[in-house]
Design a protein around this motif. Structure first.
Motif, PDB file in Angstrom:
ATOM      1  N   MET A   1      25.858  16.415  12.047  1.00 64.00           N
ATOM      2  CA  MET A   1      25.918  15.002  12.409  1.00 64.00           C
ATOM      3  C   MET A   1      24.892  14.193  11.619  1.00 64.00           C
TER       4      MET A   1
ATOM      5  N   ASP B   1      26.391  13.290   8.510  1.00 59.33           N
ATOM      6  CA  ASP B   1      27.288  12.129   8.651  1.00 59.33           C
ATOM      7  C   ASP B   1      26.501  10.838   8.596  1.00 59.33           C
TER       8      ASP B   1
ATOM      9  N   ILE C   1      26.748   7.804   6.015  1.00 55.48           N
ATOM     10  CA  ILE C   1      27.054   6.411   6.409  1.00 55.48           C
ATOM     11  C   ILE C   1      26.038   5.460   5.791  1.00 55.48           C
TER      12      ILE C   1
ATOM     13  N   ASN D   1      31.608   0.417  11.605  1.00 57.16           N
ATOM     14  CA  ASN D   1      32.377   1.217  12.558  1.00 57.16           C
ATOM     15  C   ASN D   1      33.865   0.932  12.451  1.00 57.16           C
TER      16      ASN D   1
ATOM     17  N   LEU E   1      35.172   2.822   9.430  1.00 54.53           N
ATOM     18  CA  LEU E   1      35.215   4.281   9.546  1.00 54.53           C
ATOM     19  C   LEU E   1      36.133   4.737  10.669  1.00 54.53           C
TER      20      LEU E   1
ATOM     21  N   THR F   1      36.166   6.611  12.986  1.00 57.90           N
ATOM     22  CA  THR F   1      36.056   7.935  13.618  1.00 57.90           C
ATOM     23  C   THR F   1      34.630   8.319  14.011  1.00 57.90           C
ATOM     24  N   GLN F   2      33.649   7.519  13.612  1.00 61.23           N
ATOM     25  CA  GLN F   2      32.273   7.965  13.856  1.00 61.23           C
ATOM     26  C   GLN F   2      31.429   6.935  14.617  1.00 61.23           C
TER      27      GLN F   2
ATOM     28  N   GLN G   1      27.770   8.117  15.575  1.00 61.24           N
ATOM     29  CA  GLN G   1      26.806   8.142  14.486  1.00 61.24           C
ATOM     30  C   GLN G   1      26.364   6.724  14.103  1.00 61.24           C
TER      31      GLN G   1
END
Lengths: 251, 255
Positions: A1, A4, A8, A190, A193, A195-196, A199
């Motif tokens: 994570m 990730d 980002i 967000n 993306l 999906t995250q 994060q």
């Protein structure tokens, strides 16, 4: 994570930092910092004026400000923001930028809260200091400036800082009226993306935490420095001559 | 000898005429008529709750009065006046509080030098030097850089006296200056007050220190239930009080 999150940041750091700038308005962290700094810089003097007005012997000054403080403190900030966002242009016909709307609302709202802290600090000092100042020939405002406020504000540093911190956190509410701040930028990321969210918003939380924590640290350093200076050069801990008035702490 | 009766040198420093004060129905000061001559030291004594402190606080208008007048240098202190004029008057009347009321956020020397700078516009370095001289005079030159919280009560009160003197007032008022002190510190404060009196300062002092009153006062005002019921030189007052209430007060003190 963590990978990730690093990804980002490395992909979207510019957006998070300055928003769409220079192709659009300045946003992101830069805008959050500017909004916070301006809000605090303006709310602080406003709060001192509010506090002095509430302690004034003139009703013309005391009553309206007291009413303003009561109303402001009794209403959610979000509602106040929406009010000024929709109502001010409706009443004045002026096209107010959302940044200005947010700034003004924050200054009034936090100024009202802070004025109660400042007022508490002044009242907690007791009459003796003002009487001593008057007996020496100081004017009311002179006594406030050189004798009362320096002590009242010093005693209230912890509460003042916690109000500053909540001012920074409250800038996030600018999101609802499209102030392009850090929260706004994070939401844009967000949305790209999809999906995250965990994060993205964890990054957001860490950044806010870092800003507020730094402010608290700076305040602690300042407070310690003043305390050390007042303890003077003589050895041993200073023994207060009179019990210090208990500060009205904000929870 | 050729001066007219109205020349300022001959006017009493402070004159109270028919001063009355009441809180609602409760009178605290009743028809006070008295005056303090230039260079005179007056000690106000009386039982607690008699109005001594209220009386002395009306003289620089920390308390308002209900009727009558108090003149200082020929000016009525309780006349309606712009606050600037009142501040100017107050700056010329030194006042020493029971609880010292030093400014805890300022060093001792700043406590003393601040008001001359901020109120009278004295140059900071001039005020600073003067503050050091005054601190030397009250025996605290070595504490100039200390903060009030580091001083004993007696030292704080001596700083408070120096702070009042820094404004160069022609009159000094003392409101129970030794009542908040531990017994062993009373002497050092009284010694400073004695030296002031010896230099010819006009002083009005509320105190329970009868030894000081006997040695230093030119006159005693005995006040009871808001009235001055006896004024006399100390020998007369302590040896031959006329009023029964004063006799009882002195008898109580001896026990």
């Amino acid at each position: 994570m963590i990978n990730d999150m690093i990804a980002i940041i490395s992909d979207h750091w510019l957006l998070l930092l300055i928003g769409q700038y220079p192709n659009g308005p300045l946003g992101g962290l830069a805008n959050t910092l500017i909004l916070s700094a301006l809000s605090i810089a303006l709310a602080f003097p406003v709060s001192i004026l509010f506090a002095l007005a509430r302690l004034s012997k003139w009703r013309m000054l005391r009553w309206p400000v007291t009413a303003l403080v009561y109303i402001t403190r009794g209403v959610p900030l979000l509602m106040l923001i929406l009010w000024s966002y929709f109502l001010v242009p409706l009443l004045t016909g002026a096209d107010v930028p959302s940044f200005v709307t947010m700034l003004t609302t924050l200054v009034v709202y936090q100024g009202a809260f802070l004025s109660e802290v400042v007022r508490g600090g002044i009242v907690a000092l007791g009459h003796g200091q003002m009487e001593a100042a008057k007996a020496l020939g100081h004017s009311y405002l002179g006594a406030m400036r050189f004798i009362i406020l320096p002590q009242a504000l010093y005693n209230m540093i912890p509460s003042i800082i916690s109000t500053f911190v909540s001012t920074i956190k409250d800038t996030t509410l600018g999101y609802v009226i499209n102030v392009p701040d850090l929260t706004f930028a994070a939401n844009q990321v967000n949305n790209q993306l999809l999906t995250q969210p965990f994060q993205v918003f964890l990054i957001l939380a860490i950044v806010y935490y870092a800003i507020c924590w730094s402010l608290t640290q700076v305040a602690n350093i300042i407070e310690r420095r003043i305390t050390r200076r007042r303890a003077g050069e003589t050895r041993g801990p200073a023994v207060p001559a009179e019990p210090r008035p208990i500060a009205l702490e904000q929870p | 000898m050729t001066q007219s009766a109205t020349s300022p040198e001959l006017l009493p420093a402070i004159r109270l005429s028919n001063v009355c004060k009441s809180y609602g129905d409760h009178p605290v000061l009743k028809n006070i008529d008295a005056q303090v001559a230039r260079g005179e030291v007056v000690v106000i004594c009386g039982p607690s709750g008699s109005g001594k402190s209220t009386l002395i606080r009306t003289i620089n208008r920390l308390e308002e009065i209900s009727s009558g007048s108090i003149t200082f240098d020929g000016q009525n202190i309780h006349a309606p006046m712009p606050t600037k004029a009142l501040n100017l008057l107050r700056s010329r009347i030194g006042f020493v509080f029971q609880n010292f009321n030093l400014f805890p956020h300022l060093s001792v020397v700043d406590n003393v030098s601040m008001s001359p700078v901020r109120v009278k516009g004295v140059a900071p370095d001039v005020a600073y030097d003067k503050a050091l001289r005054l601190l030397d005079r009250v025996g605290l030159a070595d504490k100039a850089k200390a903060y009030p919280a580091q001083l004993s009560g007696g030292q704080q009160q001596r700083v408070a006296i120096a702070r009042a003197l820094a404004m160069e007032p022609p009159v000094m008022l003392f409101d129970e200056p030794t009542s908040a002190l531990d017994p062993e510190m009373v002497g050092e404060v009284l010694a400073v007050m004695k030296s002031l009196a010896a230099e010819g300062m006009t002083m009005l002092c509320v105190t329970h220190e009868m030894g000081f009153a006997r040695d230093v006062a030119d006159r005693i005002w005995f006040i009871d239930a808001g009235e001055i019921i006896e004024t006399a030189p100390p020998e007369t007052f302590f040896n031959n009080p006329r009023h029964p209430r004063a006799q009882r007060f002195l008898a109580d003190l001896r026990h």
